[in-house]
Scaffold this motif. Structure first.
Motif, PDB file in Angstrom:
ATOM      1  N   ASP A 100       0.825  -1.205   0.000  1.00  0.00           N
ATOM      2  CA  ASP A 100       0.000   0.000   0.000  1.00  0.00           C
ATOM      3  C   ASP A 100       0.863   1.261   0.000  1.00  0.00           C
ATOM      4  O   ASP A 100       0.574   2.237  -0.705  1.00  0.00           O
ATOM      5  CB  ASP A 100      -0.933   0.014   1.210  1.00  0.00           C
ATOM      6  N   ASN A 101       1.923   1.261   0.824  1.00  0.00           N
ATOM      7  CA  ASN A 101       2.785   2.438   0.906  1.00  0.00           C
ATOM      8  C   ASN A 101       3.471   2.727  -0.422  1.00  0.00           C
ATOM      9  O   ASN A 101       3.545   3.888  -0.848  1.00  0.00           O
ATOM     10  CB  ASN A 101       3.827   2.247   2.013  1.00  0.00           C
ATOM     11  N   GLN A 102       3.950   1.699  -1.096  1.00  0.00           N
ATOM     12  CA  GLN A 102       4.639   1.934  -2.355  1.00  0.00           C
ATOM     13  C   GLN A 102       3.680   2.403  -3.452  1.00  0.00           C
ATOM     14  O   GLN A 102       4.047   3.221  -4.293  1.00  0.00           O
ATOM     15  CB  GLN A 102       5.394   0.675  -2.777  1.00  0.00           C
ATOM     16  N   LYS A 103       2.441   1.916  -3.422  1.00  0.00           N
ATOM     17  CA  LYS A 103       1.448   2.385  -4.382  1.00  0.00           C
ATOM     18  C   LYS A 103       1.149   3.862  -4.176  1.00  0.00           C
ATOM     19  O   LYS A 103       1.091   4.645  -5.131  1.00  0.00           O
ATOM     20  CB  LYS A 103       0.160   1.571  -4.254  1.00  0.00           C
ATOM     21  N   ARG A 104       0.939   4.270  -2.923  1.00  0.00           N
ATOM     22  CA  ARG A 104       0.631   5.677  -2.649  1.00  0.00           C
ATOM     23  C   ARG A 104       1.844   6.562  -2.927  1.00  0.00           C
ATOM     24  O   ARG A 104       1.709   7.690  -3.416  1.00  0.00           O
ATOM     25  CB  ARG A 104       0.176   5.864  -1.189  1.00  0.00           C
ATOM     26  N   ALA A 105       3.039   6.042  -2.637  1.00  0.00           N
ATOM     27  CA  ALA A 105       4.252   6.814  -2.918  1.00  0.00           C
ATOM     28  C   ALA A 105       4.416   7.034  -4.419  1.00  0.00           C
ATOM     29  O   ALA A 105       4.874   8.103  -4.855  1.00  0.00           O
ATOM     30  CB  ALA A 105       5.469   6.100  -2.346  1.00  0.00           C
ATOM     31  N   ALA A 106       4.047   6.036  -5.229  1.00  0.00           N
ATOM     32  CA  ALA A 106       4.129   6.181  -6.693  1.00  0.00           C
ATOM     33  C   ALA A 106       3.167   7.256  -7.183  1.00  0.00           C
ATOM     34  O   ALA A 106       3.481   8.035  -8.097  1.00  0.00           O
ATOM     35  CB  ALA A 106       3.828   4.843  -7.364  1.00  0.00           C
ATOM     36  N   VAL A 107       1.979   7.323  -6.576  1.00  0.00           N
ATOM     37  CA  VAL A 107       1.012   8.377  -6.911  1.00  0.00           C
ATOM     38  C   VAL A 107       1.604   9.739  -6.577  1.00  0.00           C
ATOM     39  O   VAL A 107       1.539  10.686  -7.378  1.00  0.00           O
ATOM     40  CB  VAL A 107      -0.311   8.162  -6.151  1.00  0.00           C
ATOM     41  N   LEU A 108       2.194   9.852  -5.388  1.00  0.00           N
ATOM     42  CA  LEU A 108       2.786  11.119  -4.965  1.00  0.00           C
ATOM     43  C   LEU A 108       3.933  11.518  -5.891  1.00  0.00           C
ATOM     44  O   LEU A 108       4.037  12.690  -6.286  1.00  0.00           O
ATOM     45  CB  LEU A 108       3.286  10.998  -3.527  1.00  0.00           C
ATOM     46  N   GLN A 109       4.777  10.583  -6.254  1.00  0.00           N
ATOM     47  CA  GLN A 109       5.896  10.885  -7.145  1.00  0.00           C
ATOM     48  C   GLN A 109       5.391  11.396  -8.497  1.00  0.00           C
ATOM     49  O   GLN A 109       5.937  12.360  -9.053  1.00  0.00           O
ATOM     50  CB  GLN A 109       6.769   9.640  -7.332  1.00  0.00           C
ATOM     51  N   ALA A 110       4.366  10.750  -9.031  1.00  0.00           N
ATOM     52  CA  ALA A 110       3.805  11.199 -10.310  1.00  0.00           C
ATOM     53  C   ALA A 110       3.195  12.593 -10.184  1.00  0.00           C
ATOM     54  O   ALA A 110       3.342  13.434 -11.091  1.00  0.00           O
ATOM     55  CB  ALA A 110       2.749  10.202 -10.789  1.00  0.00           C
ATOM     56  N   ASP A 111       2.524  12.863  -9.073  1.00  0.00           N
ATOM     57  CA  ASP A 111       1.916  14.189  -8.861  1.00  0.00           C
ATOM     58  C   ASP A 111       2.983  15.277  -8.751  1.00  0.00           C
ATOM     59  O   ASP A 111       2.839  16.360  -9.332  1.00  0.00           O
ATOM     60  CB  ASP A 111       1.057  14.176  -7.593  1.00  0.00           C
ATOM     61  N   ILE A 112       4.042  14.997  -7.993  1.00  0.00           N
ATOM     62  CA  ILE A 112       5.115  15.977  -7.845  1.00  0.00           C
ATOM     63  C   ILE A 112       5.790  16.226  -9.194  1.00  0.00           C
ATOM     64  O   ILE A 112       6.124  17.361  -9.541  1.00  0.00           O
ATOM     65  CB  ILE A 112       6.148  15.498  -6.805  1.00  0.00           C
ATOM     66  N   SER A 113       5.983  15.165  -9.972  1.00  0.00           N
ATOM     67  CA  SER A 113       6.575  15.324 -11.305  1.00  0.00           C
ATOM     68  C   SER A 113       5.724  16.245 -12.168  1.00  0.00           C
ATOM     69  O   SER A 113       6.239  17.134 -12.865  1.00  0.00           O
ATOM     70  CB  SER A 113       6.710  13.959 -11.992  1.00  0.00           C
ATOM     71  N   ARG A 114       4.424  16.042 -12.141  1.00  0.00           N
ATOM     72  CA  ARG A 114       3.519  16.872 -12.940  1.00  0.00           C
ATOM     73  C   ARG A 114       3.588  18.329 -12.507  1.00  0.00           C
ATOM     74  O   ARG A 114       3.674  19.243 -13.343  1.00  0.00           O
ATOM     75  CB  ARG A 114       2.091  16.323 -12.812  1.00  0.00           C
ATOM     76  N   VAL A 115       3.604  18.573 -11.193  1.00  0.00           N
ATOM     77  CA  VAL A 115       3.669  19.941 -10.682  1.00  0.00           C
ATOM     78  C   VAL A 115       4.970  20.610 -11.127  1.00  0.00           C
ATOM     79  O   VAL A 115       4.969  21.758 -11.598  1.00  0.00           O
ATOM     80  CB  VAL A 115       3.551  19.951  -9.143  1.00  0.00           C
ATOM     81  N   LEU A 116       6.086  19.911 -10.985  1.00  0.00           N
ATOM     82  CA  LEU A 116       7.377  20.512 -11.330  1.00  0.00           C
ATOM     83  C   LEU A 116       7.491  20.780 -12.828  1.00  0.00           C
ATOM     84  O   LEU A 116       8.064  21.795 -13.244  1.00  0.00           O
ATOM     85  CB  LEU A 116       8.516  19.599 -10.862  1.00  0.00           C
ATOM     86  N   GLN A 117       6.927  19.906 -13.628  1.00  0.00           N
ATOM     87  CA  GLN A 117       6.915  20.166 -15.074  1.00  0.00           C
ATOM     88  C   GLN A 117       6.074  21.396 -15.392  1.00  0.00           C
ATOM     89  O   GLN A 117       6.466  22.231 -16.215  1.00  0.00           O
ATOM     90  CB  GLN A 117       6.388  18.936 -15.809  1.00  0.00           C
ATOM     91  N   ASP A 118       4.931  21.515 -14.725  1.00  0.00           N
ATOM     92  CA  ASP A 118       4.074  22.686 -14.933  1.00  0.00           C
ATOM     93  C   ASP A 118       4.764  23.976 -14.501  1.00  0.00           C
ATOM     94  O   ASP A 118       4.482  25.050 -15.039  1.00  0.00           O
ATOM     95  CB  ASP A 118       2.762  22.528 -14.167  1.00  0.00           C
ATOM     96  N   LYS A 119       5.659  23.865 -13.520  1.00  0.00           N
ATOM     97  CA  LYS A 119       6.365  25.041 -13.005  1.00  0.00           C
ATOM     98  C   LYS A 119       7.608  25.377 -13.824  1.00  0.00           C
ATOM     99  O   LYS A 119       8.314  26.339 -13.517  1.00  0.00           O
ATOM    100  CB  LYS A 119       6.763  24.812 -11.543  1.00  0.00           C
TER     101      LYS A 119
END
Length: 272
Positions: free
Chosen positions: A59-78
């Motif tokens: 469960d932790n690794q699944k949620r961490a993968a979601v967070l990593q993808a979200d942070i990547s999207r934010v940084l690309q947008d920035k």
């Protein structure tokens, strides 16, 4: 109608009085980041009927993968596309390494306890990883500081310890980057304690015990009010140690909508 107006007015007053946690200095130059390193920690643990908390690796690794993808999207947008990397991915950083958790994989209880940090992934050598962990722990104290007239002077002058990313002889990594690059480090932490109401009453004390740091007895000063999840993020210059941006919220960023995540990172520096 009058009741409705009074209710709206009350909400506005309470919102105005609520602590503010998003901070960015007015003099920040957005062109000052050539490389951005991200340290990301997602930790969720569960209370059951026993005395030991449960940790589910799957469960932790699944949620961490979601967070990593979200942070990547934010940084690309920035505007950081091609200029950021996840230097260290972990779970349970800063927790007391002597505190065992019941260990689950795919909802199956394994025989042995698991001890924090529960996992740690990095392409950097051990010496750099240790410094990144020290920096992450140091950042937590600052990230949870509210932003007010009383704390602005502190936030403007506080400096984090720069991380030595190029220890003398070890790295092939050194060849990939320019020593003259201006590097910033972003620490992101999401802590999700799923606890019963009874145990939540004592969660501040429990969390204080859990976060007796794994490194040199350091302490992450972020107790969980009533066992609620919280998320912190802090960006600093690895050249000067200056805080470039920070935010803190009572909530799990991996459960946020795109709008919620964008709002959390709204004041994150945009680069040309």
């Amino acid at each position: 109608m009058i009741k409705r107006v009074l209710f709206v007015a009350m909400v506005l007053v309470l919102s105005a009085c609520a602590p503010k946690y998003s901070y960015r200095p007015d003099d920040f130059p957005p062109e000052s980041i050539d490389r951005l390193l991200v340290v990301l920690d997602f930790t969720q643990f569960v209370d059951d009927v026993g005395e030991v908390f449960d940790y589910n690796m799957t469960d932790n690794q699944k949620r961490a993968a979601v967070l990593q993808a979200d942070i990547s999207r934010v940084l690309q947008d920035k505007g950081y596309s091609g200029r950021f990397e996840f230097a260290l991915l972990a779970s349970g950083l800063g927790f007391n390494p002597e505190w065992g958790f019941e260990y689950y994989q795919n909802n199956e209880l394994l025989e042995d306890l698991i001890y924090p940090p529960f996992y740690l992934t990095s392409s950097y050598p051990g010496a750099v990883q240790d410094e990144l962990i020290h920096s992450y722990i140091e950042a937590q104290r600052i990230a949870t500081t509210d932003v007010s007239e009383d704390t602005l002077n502190y936030l403007n002058r506080v400096r984090l310890t720069p991380v030595n990313l190029w220890p003398t002889s070890e790295d092939a990594i050194v060849e990939e980057h320019n020593f003259r690059d201006k590097v910033a480090i972003l620490h992101v932490r999401v802590l999700v304690p799923r606890v019963s109401f009874v145990k939540a009453m004592g969660m501040s004390v429990v969390t204080a015990g859990l976060t007796l740091g794994a490194t040199s007895g350091a302490f992450i000063g972020v107790a969980v009010p009533m066992g609620r999840p919280h998320s912190t993020a802090l960006l600093f210059s690895n050249e000067t140690g200056k805080v470039m941006w920070k935010n803190y919220t009572l909530g799990d960023l991996t459960r946020s909508s795109d709008n919620g995540l964008n709002n959390f990172f709204k004041d994150f520096p945009v680069t040309p």
